[in-house]
Design an enzyme around this catalytic site. Structure first.
Site, short mmCIF file in Angstrom:
data_model
loop_
_atom_site.label_atom_id
_atom_site.label_comp_id
_atom_site.label_asym_id
_atom_site.label_seq_id
_atom_site.Cartn_x
_atom_site.Cartn_y
_atom_site.Cartn_z
N LYS A 115 44.30 42.33 46.82
CA LYS A 115 43.65 41.11 46.35
C LYS A 115 43.29 41.18 44.87
O LYS A 115 43.38 40.18 44.15
CB LYS A 115 42.41 40.82 47.20
CG LYS A 115 42.70 40.61 48.68
CD LYS A 115 43.63 39.45 48.91
CE LYS A 115 43.91 39.20 50.38
NZ LYS A 115 44.79 40.16 51.00
N GLU A 198 33.07 38.49 44.43
CA GLU A 198 33.64 37.21 44.07
C GLU A 198 32.58 36.13 44.26
O GLU A 198 31.81 36.16 45.22
CB GLU A 198 34.85 36.90 44.95
CG GLU A 198 35.63 35.67 44.58
CD GLU A 198 36.88 35.54 45.44
OE1 GLU A 198 37.93 36.08 45.04
OE2 GLU A 198 36.80 34.91 46.51
N GLU A 273 46.77 30.12 48.58
CA GLU A 273 45.52 29.56 49.08
C GLU A 273 44.52 29.38 47.94
O GLU A 273 44.39 30.24 47.08
CB GLU A 273 44.94 30.47 50.17
CG GLU A 273 45.90 30.68 51.33
CD GLU A 273 45.21 31.26 52.56
OE1 GLU A 273 44.05 31.67 52.46
OE2 GLU A 273 45.86 31.28 53.62
N GLU A 287 44.11 33.67 47.43
CA GLU A 287 45.05 34.73 47.76
C GLU A 287 46.42 34.11 48.03
O GLU A 287 46.55 32.88 48.13
CB GLU A 287 44.60 35.52 48.99
CG GLU A 287 44.54 34.72 50.29
CD GLU A 287 44.05 35.53 51.46
OE1 GLU A 287 43.64 36.69 51.26
OE2 GLU A 287 44.08 35.01 52.59
N ASN A 289 49.63 34.52 50.79
CA ASN A 289 50.15 35.13 52.01
C ASN A 289 51.66 35.14 51.95
O ASN A 289 52.31 34.09 51.82
CB ASN A 289 49.68 34.34 53.24
CG ASN A 289 48.19 34.51 53.45
OD1 ASN A 289 47.66 35.61 53.46
ND2 ASN A 289 47.48 33.39 53.59
N ARG A 291 54.19 35.44 53.95
CA ARG A 291 54.76 35.33 55.29
C ARG A 291 54.67 33.87 55.72
O ARG A 291 54.13 33.03 55.02
CB ARG A 291 53.96 36.19 56.28
CG ARG A 291 52.45 35.88 56.22
CD ARG A 291 51.66 36.54 57.31
NE ARG A 291 50.23 36.49 57.09
CZ ARG A 291 49.45 35.45 57.29
NH1 ARG A 291 49.97 34.31 57.71
NH2 ARG A 291 48.14 35.51 57.06
#
Length: 452
Positions: A115, A198, A273, A287, A289, A291
């Site tokens: 991340k 964060e 996202e 982040e 993803n 997939r």
């Protein structure tokens, strides 16, 4: 690509098998002892048992999965979502075995799975990120880092995902204890105890952009999904388009997501996202993803595209590129995740037998994705999602009404489910107005649980 091993289970395994069959590709299902009777095992052309029920002894065991691929004569592997889908080592081992990996390269998975590194890549691509710290190390001044980020804040596992390894801190005196606890949990869950801080956006929306990258040939977006309705940082209802989101904000987010893909030379399907401030509509990278997402059917419903088919075609080399003007949306789609759980007990999983399991009949505007059939059991070994109910309507109100009608006609007995809770969400006046955010369920808990 002649024979594809699906390195997953349940509904996503069935989903991959369906698209592979459309392309004339044979499929190999793997399963644990507990999953021997599930539908994906029966529907594949070949099936192999790879171990006991616990995922670490079956679906997460790389040696067993690769041995099954060799035994079955597979020449490609699709990981689905979860399990080994974002494991860079597994992707590398698949390629080293001479098999086609249906997903981005291992180095991309590794970069985006970290991340902190993903944040740095986003910043380099000009994508706005939530104010945060570097990874907290032995020499870090925790108090100074927290003061710079500001309270409330989140302590996040650098290798985490899916809402796991994320804890909120409201006051300075809580910080040290929460950091230590999150580091311990992250070490056990991900084999990496790294965490960072964060900023927490008090009234936030979770909006993501579906992307597809073609490496040096560029990238496209397939518009957005709003995934703000969550419990315990995990999604419950997803939809597209995102309600009450200004078109200018949507366009800027989509452009940022595509810029990140181009900057990294991204290949295949992925999701970028974002956290969106529900008041100001300022957005920040959360982040990426690497997939297919659980909620990908929402995008398929509004675009008419088959994302898994696109993955397979790109992996075998006959989908070289697409242009943005080839992607258009129509109407509104909503996905409801039907879980074996008890909403009134903080959504505690409730595994058990599906003595009666009769979804409503699928139509052009109604799709049911499930790994279960009547008589199967939802076991305690895996995620308790029973099915995904996806509807398409001419607009958001129509989609909500169709989802409510479909849930009302969904016959399920033998275990506890969140069916009533989903119906309460879809009927809630604030939800119907589109005033949704990640804290919605917590704030509306009493109103949602009473009718459920």
């Amino acid at each position: 690509m002649r024979r594809l091993l699906v390195a997953n289970r349940g509904e996503i395994a069935r989903r991959v098998i369906r698209s592979a069959r459309k392309l004339g590709i044979e499929t190999v299902a793997i399963h644990s002892e507990a999953d021997a009777g599930l539908a994906h095992v029966a529907e594949a052309d070949f099936a192999l048992e790879i171990g006991p029920a616990p995922a670490r002894e079956s679906y997460l065991d790389m040696d067993k999965v690769l041995a099954a691929a060799a035994q079955a004569g597979a020449d490609a592997v699709h990981p689905g979502y979860g399990f080994l889908s974002e494991n860079a080592e597994f992707a590398a081992r698949v390629a080293a075995a001479g098999l086609t990996w249906v997903g981005p390269p291992p180095e991309t998975i590794r970069a985006m799975g970290d991340k902190a590194r993903a944040r740095a890549l986003a910043q380099a691509a000009g994508v706005p990120v939530v104010p945060g710290s570097d990874v907290i190390g032995a020499g870090s001044d925790l108090g100074a880092e927290a003061a710079r980020v500001g309270f409330p804040l989140l302590v996040k596992a650098a290798a985490g995902g899916g809402g796991i390894g994320m804890r909120r801190v409201d006051r300075p005196e809580q910080l040290e204890q929460v950091v230590a606890a999150t580091q311990s949990m992250a070490g056990k869950a991900f084999g990496d105890g790294s965490v960072f801080l964060e900023r927490f956006v008090p009234k936030a929306r979770h909006v993501e952009i579906q992307v597809f990258g073609f490496g040096e040939a560029g990238a496209i977006h397939l518009y957005e999904r709003d995934c703000s309705l969550q419990r315990r940082f995990q999604k419950v209802i997803e939809e597209s388009p995102a309600p009450l989101l200004p078109a200018q904000t949507r366009d800027r987010m989509a452009a940022a997501a595509v810029a990140l893909c181009r900057h990294t030379g991204y290949r295949g399907a992925g999701t970028v996202e974002f956290i969106v401030d529900a008041e100001s509509f300022e957005f920040f990278f959360l982040e990426m993803n690497t997939r297919i997402q659980v909620e990908h059917p929402v995008t398929e419903m509004v675009t008419g595209l088959d994302l898994v088919e696109m993955q397979l075609r790109f992996a075998r080399g006959d989908l070289v590129t697409m242009t943005q003007d080839q992607v258009a949306t129509r109407g509104h789609a909503i996905e409801c995740r039907l879980y074996a759980e008890m909403p009134e007990k903080n959504f505690l999983p409730s595994p058990g037998p599906l003595t009666r399991f009769r979804p409503p009949a699928e139509t052009e505007g109604l799709r049911i994705d499930s790994g279960y059939r009547e008589g199967d059991a939802v076991t305690p070994y895996y995620d308790p999602m029973i099915a995904k109910l996806i509807v398409h309507g001419r607009d958001r109100a129509d989609a909500c009404d169709r989802a409510l009608a479909a849930l009302a006609g969904f016959e399920i007995e033998g275990l506890r489910s969140n069916r009533g809770f989903l119906m309460a969400c879809l009927s809630n006046p604030e939800f119907r107005r589109g005033d949704i955010y990640t804290g919605f369920i917590d704030d509306q808990r009493a109103a949602l649980l009473e009718p459920a």
